[in-house]
Every structure is written in C-alpha cells, then in structure tokens.
Design a protein around this motif. Structure first.
Motif, PDB file in Angstrom:
ATOM      1  N   LYS A 255       0.822  -1.219   0.000  1.00  0.00           N
ATOM      2  CA  LYS A 255       0.000   0.000   0.000  1.00  0.00           C
ATOM      3  C   LYS A 255       0.849   1.259   0.000  1.00  0.00           C
ATOM      4  CE  LYS A 255      -0.809  -0.324   5.034  1.00  0.00           C
ATOM      5  NZ  LYS A 255      -0.285  -1.690   5.215  1.00  0.00           N
ATOM      6  N   GLU A 256       2.121   1.150   0.405  1.00  0.00           N
ATOM      7  CA  GLU A 256       3.012   2.303   0.340  1.00  0.00           C
ATOM      8  C   GLU A 256       3.183   2.800  -1.093  1.00  0.00           C
ATOM      9  OE1 GLU A 256       3.830   0.224   4.135  1.00  0.00           O
ATOM     10  OE2 GLU A 256       3.589  -0.423   2.052  1.00  0.00           O
ATOM     11  N   PHE A 257       3.078   1.889  -2.091  1.00  0.00           N
ATOM     12  CA  PHE A 257       3.176   2.307  -3.490  1.00  0.00           C
ATOM     13  C   PHE A 257       2.090   3.319  -3.819  1.00  0.00           C
ATOM     14  CE2 PHE A 257       5.606  -1.164  -6.003  1.00  0.00           C
ATOM     15  CZ  PHE A 257       6.653  -1.078  -5.094  1.00  0.00           C
ATOM     16  N   LEU A 258       0.895   3.026  -3.365  1.00  0.00           N
ATOM     17  CA  LEU A 258      -0.245   3.897  -3.650  1.00  0.00           C
ATOM     18  C   LEU A 258      -0.057   5.265  -3.009  1.00  0.00           C
ATOM     19  CD1 LEU A 258      -3.025   3.502  -5.108  1.00  0.00           C
ATOM     20  CD2 LEU A 258      -4.007   3.180  -2.828  1.00  0.00           C
ATOM     21  N   LEU A 259       0.284   5.276  -1.740  1.00  0.00           N
ATOM     22  CA  LEU A 259       0.452   6.531  -1.007  1.00  0.00           C
ATOM     23  C   LEU A 259       1.606   7.346  -1.560  1.00  0.00           C
ATOM     24  CD1 LEU A 259      -0.197   8.357   1.463  1.00  0.00           C
ATOM     25  CD2 LEU A 259       1.381   6.938   2.777  1.00  0.00           C
ATOM     26  N   ASP A 260       2.753   6.722  -1.753  1.00  0.00           N
ATOM     27  CA  ASP A 260       3.945   7.450  -2.172  1.00  0.00           C
ATOM     28  C   ASP A 260       3.814   8.016  -3.578  1.00  0.00           C
ATOM     29  OD1 ASP A 260       4.963   6.804   0.252  1.00  0.00           O
ATOM     30  OD2 ASP A 260       6.442   5.362  -0.448  1.00  0.00           O
ATOM     31  N   THR A 261       3.223   7.246  -4.479  1.00  0.00           N
ATOM     32  CA  THR A 261       3.074   7.736  -5.850  1.00  0.00           C
ATOM     33  C   THR A 261       2.125   8.921  -5.900  1.00  0.00           C
ATOM     34  OG1 THR A 261       3.437   5.489  -6.691  1.00  0.00           O
ATOM     35  CG2 THR A 261       2.490   7.096  -8.206  1.00  0.00           C
ATOM     36  N   MET A 262       1.004   8.814  -5.218  1.00  0.00           N
ATOM     37  CA  MET A 262       0.051   9.915  -5.213  1.00  0.00           C
ATOM     38  C   MET A 262       0.680  11.185  -4.656  1.00  0.00           C
ATOM     39  SD  MET A 262      -3.594  10.297  -3.241  1.00  0.00           S
ATOM     40  CE  MET A 262      -2.779  10.578  -1.669  1.00  0.00           C
ATOM     41  N   ALA A 263       1.367  11.056  -3.513  1.00  0.00           N
ATOM     42  CA  ALA A 263       1.948  12.241  -2.878  1.00  0.00           C
ATOM     43  C   ALA A 263       3.078  12.833  -3.706  1.00  0.00           C
ATOM     44  CB  ALA A 263       2.450  11.880  -1.478  1.00  0.00           C
ATOM     45  N   SER A 264       3.907  11.983  -4.282  1.00  0.00           N
ATOM     46  CA  SER A 264       5.084  12.486  -4.995  1.00  0.00           C
ATOM     47  C   SER A 264       4.755  13.044  -6.368  1.00  0.00           C
ATOM     48  CB  SER A 264       6.120  11.362  -5.141  1.00  0.00           C
ATOM     49  OG  SER A 264       5.607  10.301  -5.923  1.00  0.00           O
ATOM     50  N   VAL A 265       3.584  12.724  -6.910  1.00  0.00           N
ATOM     51  CA  VAL A 265       3.192  13.232  -8.223  1.00  0.00           C
ATOM     52  C   VAL A 265       2.223  14.412  -8.096  1.00  0.00           C
ATOM     53  CG1 VAL A 265       1.946  12.693 -10.356  1.00  0.00           C
ATOM     54  CG2 VAL A 265       3.592  11.055  -9.416  1.00  0.00           C
ATOM     55  N   MET A 266       1.160  14.242  -7.335  1.00  0.00           N
ATOM     56  CA  MET A 266       0.087  15.237  -7.343  1.00  0.00           C
ATOM     57  C   MET A 266       0.430  16.499  -6.554  1.00  0.00           C
ATOM     58  SD  MET A 266      -3.391  12.911  -7.238  1.00  0.00           S
ATOM     59  CE  MET A 266      -4.314  14.136  -8.197  1.00  0.00           C
ATOM     60  N   TYR A 267       1.096  16.372  -5.415  1.00  0.00           N
ATOM     61  CA  TYR A 267       1.367  17.564  -4.608  1.00  0.00           C
ATOM     62  C   TYR A 267       2.319  18.549  -5.280  1.00  0.00           C
ATOM     63  CZ  TYR A 267      -1.374  16.464  -0.496  1.00  0.00           C
ATOM     64  OH  TYR A 267      -2.426  16.243   0.361  1.00  0.00           O
ATOM     65  N   PRO A 268       3.451  18.101  -5.835  1.00  0.00           N
ATOM     66  CA  PRO A 268       4.315  19.086  -6.514  1.00  0.00           C
ATOM     67  C   PRO A 268       3.616  19.799  -7.662  1.00  0.00           C
ATOM     68  CG  PRO A 268       5.511  17.040  -6.116  1.00  0.00           C
ATOM     69  CD  PRO A 268       4.077  16.763  -5.789  1.00  0.00           C
ATOM     70  N   ILE A 269       2.775  19.063  -8.411  1.00  0.00           N
ATOM     71  CA  ILE A 269       2.076  19.681  -9.536  1.00  0.00           C
ATOM     72  C   ILE A 269       1.045  20.696  -9.053  1.00  0.00           C
ATOM     73  CG2 ILE A 269       0.539  19.236 -11.479  1.00  0.00           C
ATOM     74  CD1 ILE A 269       1.866  16.547 -11.844  1.00  0.00           C
ATOM     75  N   LEU A 270       0.312  20.344  -8.010  1.00  0.00           N
ATOM     76  CA  LEU A 270      -0.717  21.250  -7.497  1.00  0.00           C
ATOM     77  C   LEU A 270      -0.127  22.487  -6.844  1.00  0.00           C
ATOM     78  CD1 LEU A 270      -3.243  18.667  -6.004  1.00  0.00           C
ATOM     79  CD2 LEU A 270      -3.701  20.276  -7.866  1.00  0.00           C
ATOM     80  N   HIS A 271       1.076  22.368  -6.319  1.00  0.00           N
ATOM     81  CA  HIS A 271       1.686  23.511  -5.647  1.00  0.00           C
ATOM     82  C   HIS A 271       2.422  24.442  -6.599  1.00  0.00           C
ATOM     83  CE1 HIS A 271       0.764  23.113  -1.436  1.00  0.00           C
ATOM     84  NE2 HIS A 271       1.061  21.830  -1.448  1.00  0.00           N
ATOM     85  N   LEU A 272       2.455  24.105  -7.897  1.00  0.00           N
ATOM     86  CA  LEU A 272       3.041  25.049  -8.845  1.00  0.00           C
ATOM     87  C   LEU A 272       2.207  26.325  -8.855  1.00  0.00           C
ATOM     88  CD1 LEU A 272       3.869  22.673 -11.836  1.00  0.00           C
ATOM     89  CD2 LEU A 272       5.506  23.815 -10.334  1.00  0.00           C
ATOM     90  N   PRO A 273       2.838  27.485  -8.914  1.00  0.00           N
ATOM     91  CA  PRO A 273       2.073  28.741  -8.864  1.00  0.00           C
ATOM     92  C   PRO A 273       1.137  28.883 -10.056  1.00  0.00           C
ATOM     93  CG  PRO A 273       4.374  29.151  -9.444  1.00  0.00           C
ATOM     94  CD  PRO A 273       4.285  27.712  -9.029  1.00  0.00           C
ATOM     95  N   SER A 274       0.045  29.586  -9.846  1.00  0.00           N
ATOM     96  CA  SER A 274      -0.928  29.810 -10.906  1.00  0.00           C
ATOM     97  C   SER A 274      -0.280  30.525 -12.083  1.00  0.00           C
ATOM     98  CB  SER A 274      -2.097  30.645 -10.363  1.00  0.00           C
ATOM     99  OG  SER A 274      -3.030  30.912 -11.373  1.00  0.00           O
ATOM    100  N   GLY A 275      -0.548  30.021 -13.280  1.00  0.00           N
ATOM    101  CA  GLY A 275       0.028  30.625 -14.476  1.00  0.00           C
ATOM    102  C   GLY A 275       1.490  30.281 -14.686  1.00  0.00           C
ATOM    103  N   HIS A 276       1.995  29.266 -13.964  1.00  0.00           N
ATOM    104  CA  HIS A 276       3.405  28.893 -14.098  1.00  0.00           C
ATOM    105  C   HIS A 276       3.723  28.483 -15.535  1.00  0.00           C
ATOM    106  CE1 HIS A 276       7.308  27.581 -12.599  1.00  0.00           C
ATOM    107  NE2 HIS A 276       7.154  26.448 -13.244  1.00  0.00           N
ATOM    108  N   PHE A 277       2.779  27.785 -16.191  1.00  0.00           N
ATOM    109  CA  PHE A 277       2.936  27.400 -17.585  1.00  0.00           C
ATOM    110  C   PHE A 277       1.916  28.158 -18.428  1.00  0.00           C
ATOM    111  CE2 PHE A 277       4.143  23.383 -15.306  1.00  0.00           C
ATOM    112  CZ  PHE A 277       5.510  23.498 -15.525  1.00  0.00           C
ATOM    113  N   GLU A 278       2.308  28.461 -19.628  1.00  0.00           N
ATOM    114  CA  GLU A 278       1.447  29.215 -20.524  1.00  0.00           C
ATOM    115  C   GLU A 278       0.232  28.386 -20.933  1.00  0.00           C
ATOM    116  OE1 GLU A 278       1.702  31.440 -24.911  1.00  0.00           O
ATOM    117  OE2 GLU A 278       3.469  30.463 -24.006  1.00  0.00           O
ATOM    118  N   LEU A 279      -0.932  29.037 -20.981  1.00  0.00           N
ATOM    119  CA  LEU A 279      -2.155  28.361 -21.397  1.00  0.00           C
ATOM    120  C   LEU A 279      -1.989  27.816 -22.815  1.00  0.00           C
ATOM    121  CD1 LEU A 279      -5.184  27.710 -20.892  1.00  0.00           C
ATOM    122  CD2 LEU A 279      -5.711  29.923 -21.956  1.00  0.00           C
ATOM    123  N   GLY A 280      -2.329  26.557 -23.001  1.00  0.00           N
ATOM    124  CA  GLY A 280      -2.235  25.933 -24.316  1.00  0.00           C
ATOM    125  C   GLY A 280      -0.874  25.348 -24.616  1.00  0.00           C
TER     126      GLY A 280
END
Length: 490
Positions: A331-356
């Motif tokens: 079950k550590e696979f599930l927890l670690d993958t979710m945390a290590s992928v989704m949190y860094p992406i969600l914490h990127l500042p708004s508008g960090h990448f150009e729309l499109g």
C-alpha cells in the motif's frame, strides 16, 4: 371417590388415615401427580414402540403436539435482530447501523479502484471498534455511509434535499459531540484528540458531506480544522502507523484542491520522494515497460513534470503487471506515488505554464489521470467543479509541437492528443462536454488508425500511461460512444 371411578377433568383428593400402604392403583395415581413437570424438556432416548401398542391415547395427534410444545417452550425465542446485543457508543436507529455495516463490508473495493492489486493488510479492528467507543464517529459514519449509497448510479429517488434531510440529525449530533470534545481538549492540553484517529476520521466525514451538499465554505473550514488536528498530533509523521488514515487525509486534501481550485493544505513545500524498497517490483518496471514510441515529448517537458510523468509511468507498469499476475503491491506504493506526483504539480504557482502549452497540457493531463487512479471511487464519479473547466480551456487552446522526427506528418501529435482527450473523458468530463469532446475524439481516433478497432486505440493509449484495470472499461465505452452511429466495431 375411588381411583377406579375417576373421570377426566376432575380434581382428586387423597385422604390417608392409617398406616396401611395404598393399593397399587392409588400409588400409580400419586406417582403420576408427583412427576408432573419433572421430565419436561429432557431429551429421552427413542423407545422401541410395541407393535401391539395402538391405544387411542398414543395415536392421538393432540397428545403428540402437546409433548412437542412442552419441549420447545424451554428454548428461548430470538429477541431483536443480530445487532441487538452490540453496545454502540450512542443511541442510533437500527436502519442506520445496517447501512454502516453494509458500507464497511465493501469499503475497500468501493473506495479504491486498485483494491485488487494493492495489499491493504487485514481489516483493522480499530475502525469498527470505534463505533462502540466514539459517539461522534458513530454518527459521522451513519451519514457518510448513506452519502456513498446515495451517489451510486441508478438511485432514481435520490436528491440532495432528501439526502440532507436523512443525514441532518446525524450531522447535527456529530458537530455537537465534536465541539464538546474540542472544548474539553482545550482544557486538558489536547489530550483527547492527540493520537485519536477517530477524531480525524470524524472531520473527514464532515468535509465529504459538506462537499457533496455543495457547501464550499463549510468543506474548506472543516479541511482547515483537519490540518490543525493533524498538527496537534505531531503532523503527518505521527500517522505513519496508520497509513490508511494518512491516505484518506491526502486524498481528501487533493480532491478539495481539484474541485475548488485551491491549494492543498498539506505539503506546502513538497519534497516527497516515492519510497519503493521492493526490488522485485522496481526491477520489473525498469525492464518491462511497454513500447514508448509516443513518449519522446517528455524530453521537452519542465523537469518537475518530466519526473512526475516517469514516476506515474513506472507505477502504472507495476499495477498492470500485478493485475495480470494476480499479485498485490504494498500500500506504500499507492500513497507514495500519489503524494510524490500530485502535490508538486498542485503547488506550482498559478500561471506557471502558458495556457495551451505542452507543459500545461501534460500537467493537467497527469492530474486528470491521477484523479481516476487515486481519488475516484469504484462505480461513483465524484463531482469536480473547477478542474474540468480549466482542463477543457487548456485543450481548446492547445498548441502541440510536432512529436515525430517526420515533421511533415499530419498526425504526429494525434496519439498524445487522443490520450489527453481520453483521460479527460474517463476521469473528469461529464455529459455536458459531449458536444465538443466526441467529435474531437472521433477525428483523432481516425488519425490514429483505430476507427474500426478498440484494440488498436487501447494499444495507443497504453503506449503513454494507462491502467487497464481502471481505464479499459470506461475507455472502451467512450470509444464506442464517440463513433458515428455505431460505425466503429470491436
């Protein structure tokens, strides 16, 4: 009256005035009265019937019924239901308890699409024992379990108003008990909530219910309260001995962020690295990955996104392998993958990448993909408000570079675009998106050479990141739905 002259229904009086023994008939009468009730209820060995015994008394059905009834009368009848003798933490209607137990029996399969591939361990008794110890938890489970069943498709009579009415008494009671607990905790140096998993579980239930009822401010308020409770207990590290609770907290946190467009409350500065100390799995993921002919674009990605893509790809390969071989991943696979992928992406500042841009499309595509793998419940599409609109806006404005070396190819970007569209269709888009989504899907299905075969399209999707156990059934349904008048066939 002499014994020989007795008649049925009469009361017999026996008078003895001397020392002479009664005659045999009198002794028989005395013995019969003394033994009344003495042998009732005893099981006697079967007697061998005399063939000549055909007296009216032995053949009378009423006599046999009376003897059987006398024996059964000593067996106590069932009182109440199977739940009657369970002492719950508070008074609660039996129907609510039945719903709780029904939900508990299917909870893992219901809440985790990958349940068959993940080893969650034995069912933890503490989650059930809390029903008998924590009144707030009992009432929170009552409305949460009902909320789950109300979300299942096919509930013709379901309405938010009716669901709120049924849940209201339990919600009010939960809030009252939780408020009392927090007030007492303030007076006793938070000892009542430190280390108490049930308090965090109660707040999780309140977050989910408020979210389902469309009460955004209440949901976010409860989420902030949950963060405070976890911090008082020592933060997320203090939950290391309860990975199920940690997983539920993080799923709720990420789900709220996707729905409302807010930042997650946990991992403000995320640096979570996936902890995979299992060589039998990691070695497989490195040597047995599917053909990645369409994944050359990762070299052009932002480093954080490229890392997130590779982690997700490795995890997907491992899950597909586990499903095909009927193994279970820790079950550590599930927890670690979710945390290590989704949190860094969600914490990127708004508008960090150009729309499109390619980066923004992959960022949102990964979030959509991960939501279907880590957040969605089996058979239930949890509602999102902010994220689908943002993803749709990005796709409509998408400017993909040529991904093949042959820059003259007209369909060099179609496989990636098909993956982005399909992931959105099976994860976050709803029926209201069909008007723009289906024609676009149909065009890219044709460009990828799969207009007549789902198998062809499935191979294209699997060349990116794809988990058959989760995505094949809804993906195939989208494939056929996008066809023109059913012209595409399996």
């Amino acid at each position: 009256m002499t014994p020989g002259s007795k008649s049925p229904g009469e009361i017999h009086f026996i008078v003895s005035t001397g020392t002479k023994k009664p005659d045999p008939e009198m002794r028989k009468l005395i013995r019969s009265h003394v033994m009344i009730g003495k042998n009732r209820g005893k099981t006697l060995p079967p007697r061998k019937k005399k063939t000549a015994d055909s007296s009216p008394e032995n053949s009378n059905p009423s006599h046999r019924y009376a003897e059987t009834t006398a024996t059964l009368d000593i067996i106590p009848r069932k009182v109440g239901s199977d739940l009657s003798f369970i002492r719950f933490a508070d008074t609660i209607e039996e129907s609510a308890v039945a719903v709780i137990l029904q939900f508990s029996s299917i909870a893992k399969k219901a809440l985790f699409p990958l349940e068959s591939c993940i080893d969650f361990g034995a069912k933890e008794k503490a989650w059930m024992e809390a029903l008998t110890l924590d009144a707030a938890y009992l009432h929170a489970m009552a409305f949460s379990a009902q909320d789950y069943f109300d979300l299942l498709p096919g509930r013709a009579n379901f309405s938010l108003d009716n669901s709120a009415r049924v849940a209201a008494p339990h919600v009010v009671k939960t809030l009252q008990l939780l408020r009392e607990r927090l007030e007492m905790s303030a007076e006793h140096n938070v000892k009542l909530i430190k280390g108490s998993f049930s308090t965090a579980a109660v707040v999780l239930c309140l977050v989910f219910h408020a979210h389902l009822m469309g009460e955004q401010q209440a949901a976010l308020h409860h989420m902030r309260g949950l963060r405070k409770i976890v911090d008082l207990g020592g933060g997320l590290p203090s939950l290391s001995n309860n990975l199920k609770l940690m997983l539920e907290i993080l799923r709720c946190d990420v789900g709220m962020a996707l729905h409302y467009g807010s930042k997650p409350l946990f991992f403000v500065n995320p640096s979570w690295e996936p902890y995979w100390p299992y060589p039998e799995f990691t070695s497989y993921s490195q040597t047995s990955a599917p053909s990645l002919e369409y994944c050359k674009f990762t070299g052009n990605l932002d480093p954080e996104l490229a890392r997130a893509w590779e982690v997700t790809k490795k995890f997907s390969v491992l899950v597909n392998h586990a499903a095909s071989t009927r193994q279970k991943l820790p079950k550590e696979f599930l927890l670690d993958t979710m945390a290590s992928v989704m949190y860094p992406i969600l914490h990127l500042p708004s508008g960090h990448f150009e729309l499109g841009s390619l980066d923004e499309a992959i960022r949102l595509g990964l979030l959509a993909y991960c939501s279907s793998v880590f957040l969605q419940w089996a058979g239930v599409r949890l509602p999102y408000m902010h994220f689908p609109a943002m993803y749709r806006n990005c796709l409509v404005n998408l400017r993909l570079p040529e991904l093949n070396e042959d820059s003259n190819s007209d369909n060099s970007s179609s496989p990636l675009l098909l993956w982005l569209l399909m992931v959105g269709a099976v994860s976050v888009f709803g029926d209201c998106d069909n008007a723009w989504l289906k024609p676009w899907l149909r065009v890219n299905i044709e460009l990828c050479g799969g207009s007549n075969s789902w198998d062809v399209i499935q191979r294209v999707l699997s060349s990116f990141i794809w988990i058959g156990l989760v995505h094949d059934v809804p993906g195939k349904a989208v494939f056929h739905s996008a066809s023109s008048s059913g012209q595409y066939h399996h």
